[in-house]
Design an enzyme around this catalytic site. Structure first.
Site, PDB file in Angstrom:
ATOM      1  N   CYS A 104       0.997  -1.132   0.124  1.00 45.04           N
ATOM      2  CA  CYS A 104       0.019  -0.069   0.068  1.00 45.04           C
ATOM      3  C   CYS A 104       0.951   1.232  -0.042  1.00 45.04           C
ATOM      4  O   CYS A 104       1.679   1.370   0.972  1.00 45.04           O
ATOM      5  CB  CYS A 104      -1.026  -0.153   0.993  1.00 45.04           C
ATOM      6  SG  CYS A 104      -1.918   1.165   1.495  1.00 45.04           S
ATOM      7  N   LEU A 105       0.963   2.120  -0.892  1.00 43.28           N
ATOM      8  CA  LEU A 105       1.492   3.575  -1.045  1.00 43.28           C
ATOM      9  C   LEU A 105       1.313   4.374   0.571  1.00 43.28           C
ATOM     10  O   LEU A 105       2.571   5.052   1.090  1.00 43.28           O
ATOM     11  CB  LEU A 105       1.222   4.126  -2.226  1.00 43.28           C
ATOM     12  CG  LEU A 105       1.004   3.599  -3.693  1.00 43.28           C
ATOM     13  CD1 LEU A 105       0.359   5.047  -4.247  1.00 43.28           C
ATOM     14  CD2 LEU A 105       2.125   3.306  -3.774  1.00 43.28           C
ATOM     15  N   HIS A 146      -8.603  -3.778  -2.524  1.00 47.25           N
ATOM     16  CA  HIS A 146      -7.526  -3.140  -1.694  1.00 47.25           C
ATOM     17  C   HIS A 146      -8.350  -1.476  -1.468  1.00 47.25           C
ATOM     18  O   HIS A 146      -8.333  -1.033  -0.392  1.00 47.25           O
ATOM     19  CB  HIS A 146      -6.422  -3.172  -2.078  1.00 47.25           C
ATOM     20  CG  HIS A 146      -5.582  -2.235  -0.857  1.00 47.25           C
ATOM     21  ND1 HIS A 146      -4.080  -3.234  -0.686  1.00 47.25           N
ATOM     22  CD2 HIS A 146      -5.462  -1.200  -1.439  1.00 47.25           C
ATOM     23  CE1 HIS A 146      -3.912  -1.846   0.197  1.00 47.25           C
ATOM     24  NE2 HIS A 146      -4.227  -1.348  -0.883  1.00 47.25           N
TER      25      HIS A 146
HETATM   26 NI    NI Z   1      -3.527   0.781   0.141  1.00 42.17          NI
END
Ligand code: NI
Length: 195
Positions: A104-105, A146
């Site tokens: 995840c960023l 997500h």
């Molecule tokens: Ni994410």
């Protein structure tokens, strides 16, 4: 314009985001900023709460997954064209759960195997506010699930076992404090002022 991506520990990431109305101000500009920010960070998906905006909107471009040698030509073709904006989406999931190594960023350098159901049915509005109803499986479904979690205030790390959570707690605290190396623009909730 590239927007800073907010890191793990930022309150907006834990809140359920709100639907937008048709007259949401400067929507086109916001979507264009979302794309620019996602590509700059080499992401395949980005949700509005990740840039600090608590609205039900996310963007997905699964094209990078099409390079995976293990996929069939048909699967690759499906991924190549998979670039979409999702606004005010509603998601239903079905089928068997399968694991995939997610990242995840907002949580750099953390990757974990996450179980999700294989099939989704989603109702959403696109960037022109046209309504769609679609069914997805495989990686496109995975990326959408997500991102959809983000607008529900859920992070992939929330889905880990209590033991796993304990094991990565130190790493997550360091992310919140900004004690990590990251090559895209981020904002850390617990960073010391002089950063
Ligand atoms: Ni994410």
């Amino acid at each position: 314009m590239i927007l800073p991506i907010v890191a793990y520990g930022t309150p907006v990431l834990k809140k359920e985001a709100k639907n937008i109305t048709q007259d949401y101000p400067e929507l086109d500009q916001f979507i264009s900023n979302m794309w620019e920010t996602m590509y700059e960070a080499n992401g395949v998906g980005l949700a509005a709460p990740q840039v600090g905006v608590g609205i039900r909107l996310f963007v997905v471009d699964a094209t990078p997954f099409a390079e995976d040698e293990e996929l069939s030509e048909q699967e690759k073709e499906q991924l190549r064209g998979f670039k979409k904006v999702f606004i005010n989406p509603e998601l239903e999931e079905s089928g068997e759960e399968w694991a995939f190594n997610e990242g995840c960023l907002s949580i750099p350098e953390v990757r974990e195997d996450i179980y999700r159901q294989e099939k989704i049915h989603i109702t959403y509005f696109d960037e022109n506010l046209k309504e769609h109803q679609e069914t997805f499986t495989g990686l496109p479904a995975r990326v959408i699930q997500h991102e959809y979690d983000h607008i529900e205030g859920i992070l992939f790390t929330d889905k880990l076992s209590p033991l796993k959570k304990r094991l990565i707690k130190g790493k997550l605290n360091n992310i919140a404090k900004g004690n990590i190396q990251v090559d895209y623009k981020m904002r850390f909730p617990l960073a010391s002022k002089k950063r």
